[in-house]
Write an enzyme that holds these catalytic residues in place. Structure first.
Site, PDB file in Angstrom:
ATOM      1  N   PRO A  31      30.532 -14.410  -8.834  1.00 26.53           N
ATOM      2  CG  PRO A  31      31.640 -16.304  -8.057  1.00 26.53           C
ATOM      3  CD  PRO A  31      31.872 -14.974  -8.694  1.00 26.53           C
ATOM      4  CD  GLU A  72      41.557 -17.167  -4.684  1.00 27.62           C
ATOM      5  OE1 GLU A  72      40.900 -17.534  -3.713  1.00 27.62           O
ATOM      6  OE2 GLU A  72      41.915 -17.922  -5.606  1.00 27.62           O
ATOM      7  NE  ARG A  94      16.172 -16.335 -26.726  1.00 21.97           N
ATOM      8  CZ  ARG A  94      14.909 -16.171 -26.337  1.00 21.97           C
ATOM      9  NH1 ARG A  94      14.610 -15.274 -25.432  1.00 21.97           N
ATOM     10  NH2 ARG A  94      13.955 -16.900 -26.855  1.00 21.97           N
ATOM     11  CG  ASP A 127      11.215 -16.603 -24.617  1.00 23.72           C
ATOM     12  OD1 ASP A 127      11.038 -17.499 -25.419  1.00 23.72           O
ATOM     13  OD2 ASP A 127      12.089 -15.719 -24.706  1.00 23.72           O
TER      14      ASP A 127
HETATM   15  N1  ADE Z   1      32.455 -16.175 -12.252  1.00 29.77           N
HETATM   16  C1  ADE Z   1      32.644 -17.308 -11.547  1.00 29.77           C
HETATM   17  N2  ADE Z   1      31.478 -17.861 -11.187  1.00 29.77           N
HETATM   18  C2  ADE Z   1      30.501 -17.035 -11.657  1.00 29.77           C
HETATM   19  C3  ADE Z   1      29.081 -17.045 -11.601  1.00 29.77           C
HETATM   20  N3  ADE Z   1      28.408 -18.005 -10.970  1.00 29.77           N
HETATM   21  N4  ADE Z   1      28.422 -16.044 -12.203  1.00 29.77           N
HETATM   22  C4  ADE Z   1      29.096 -15.050 -12.823  1.00 29.77           C
HETATM   23  N5  ADE Z   1      30.423 -14.973 -12.908  1.00 29.77           N
HETATM   24  C5  ADE Z   1      31.131 -15.957 -12.341  1.00 29.77           C
END
Ligand code: ADE
Length: 252
Positions: free
Chosen positions: A87, A114, A152, A167
Site C-alpha cells: 500500500p 505485517e 492485455r 481503452d
Molecule cells: N498489499 C496490501 N494492500 C495493497 C494495495 N493496496 N496495493 C498493493 N499491494 C497491497
C-alpha cells in the site's frame, strides 16, 4: 514476456492465469508465467519466512534471505523489474501499465505479513506499487490486477488490437457508450445515429459522448488533456445543450 511471481499462496493464481485473455496469452506463448512459493527458498528446515520485529511490537516481518535467494536464482540476462506490491507504493495507473508492458521480464513479490524487512525494499526491489488507497490482506490480488493490465497490452493478446488503443485512460478520455442488438429493448432505443451507417457522424457522436462522460465523471482527466479543435467544438456544444436543459428545467 516472462513474469515471475513470488508468493506464499501460489494456488491463488491458478484460475486467474489460466482463464480468459491471460490463459490465451499463455497458450499463444506471448507470456510465460512462473509462480513460485518463496518458502522453498527458506534457509530453515521448517521453511520459516518471517520473524518478530527488532525493537518489539506486534505482527511478523518477512525475512530478507528467502526473497533474496528466490530472486537471485532466476535465470541471468538483463536485470528484471522487481516489483513489491504494497500500500505504500506509487499508485498504479494506465501509463505505468504501458511502461511495464514494454519490459521483457517482470518479477512480483507478494507478502501477507505485517511488513517486509526494509533491506528487501532498499536492495532487492526496483519498484513498489499500490493499486489504491486501501489495504488488502496481501499483495496477491494486487499483483493479479497489475499482471492482467500488462498482459492485455502485449501485441496479439486481445483479439482486436484497436480495443486496447481505444481503452479508457489510453486515450485520456472515458469510453463512449456501446450498444448491440436489439435496436429496441423494453422500450429503450439505441441512438438513431448508430443505425444510420454514416461513419463520420458516428465517430463525431462517439467523441462527443466520450467527452460528455469524462466531463461528468472525471473532470480531472479532461483538464490534463490537450484538446483538439474538434474536441473544443464538441465541448462548447455540450455546454450549450446543458445550459438549455437547465433553463428548460427552471421554467417547468
Ligand atoms: N498489499 C496490501 N494492500 C495493497 C494495495 N493496496 N496495493 C498493493 N499491494 C497491497
Amino acid at each position: 514476456m516472462r513474469i515471475d511471481i513470488f508468493t506464499l499462496f501460489p494456488e491463488m493464481f491458478a484460475g486467474v492465469l489460466s482463464s480468459s485473455i491471460l490463459g490465451k496469452a499463455r497458450e499463444k506463448e506471448l507470456v510465460d508465467f512462473q509462480v513460485t512459493n518463496f518458502r522453498d527458498f527458506s534457509e530453515s528446515k521448517h521453511g520459516t519466512v518471517d520473524d518478530t520485529p527488532y525493537g518489539g511490537g506486534g505482527g511478523m516481518v518477512l525475512k530478507p534471505e528467502p526473497l533474496f535467494r528466490a530472486v537471485e536464482a532466476l535465470p541471468g540476462g538483463k536485470k528484471p523489474r522487481v516489483i513489491l506490491m504494497c500500500p505504500q507504493g506509487v499508485t498504479y495507473n494506465q501509463s505505468l501499465a504501458e511502461e511495464l508492458a514494454q519490459e521483457e521480464h517482470l518479477v512480483f513479490i507478494c507478502g501477507h505479513y505485517e511488513g517486509y524487512d526494509e533491506r528487501i525494499r532498499e536492495h532487492l526491489v526496483t519498484d513498489e506499487i499500490s493499486i489504491g488507497d486501501y489495504v488488502l490482506t496481501g499483495g496477491e490480488l494486487a499483483a493479479m490486477v497489475v499482471i492482467d493490465s500488462v498482459v492485455r497490452l502485449q501485441p496479439g493478446a486481445l483479439g482486436n488490437q484497436t480495443s486496447a488503443v481505444e481503452d479508457s485512460f489510453s486515450t485520456g478520455l472515458l469510453e463512449y457508450p456501446h450498444y448491440t442488438r436489439p435496436a429496441e429493448f423494453r422500450g429503450w432505443k439505441v441512438p438513431d445515429i448508430l443505425l444510420s451507417g454514416h461513419h463520420a457522424n458516428i465517430e463525431r457522436w462517439r467523441l462527443k459522448e466520450s467527452l460528455r462522460r469524462t466531463k461528468a465523471r472525471r473532470p480531472d482527466l479532461l483538464s490534463k488533456l490537450e484538446l483538439t479543435g474538434e474536441m473544443k467544438k464538441l465541448l462548447a456544444e455540450l455546454e450549450r445543450e446543458q445550459g438549455q436543459e437547465k433553463s428548460a428545467e427552471e421554467k417547468s
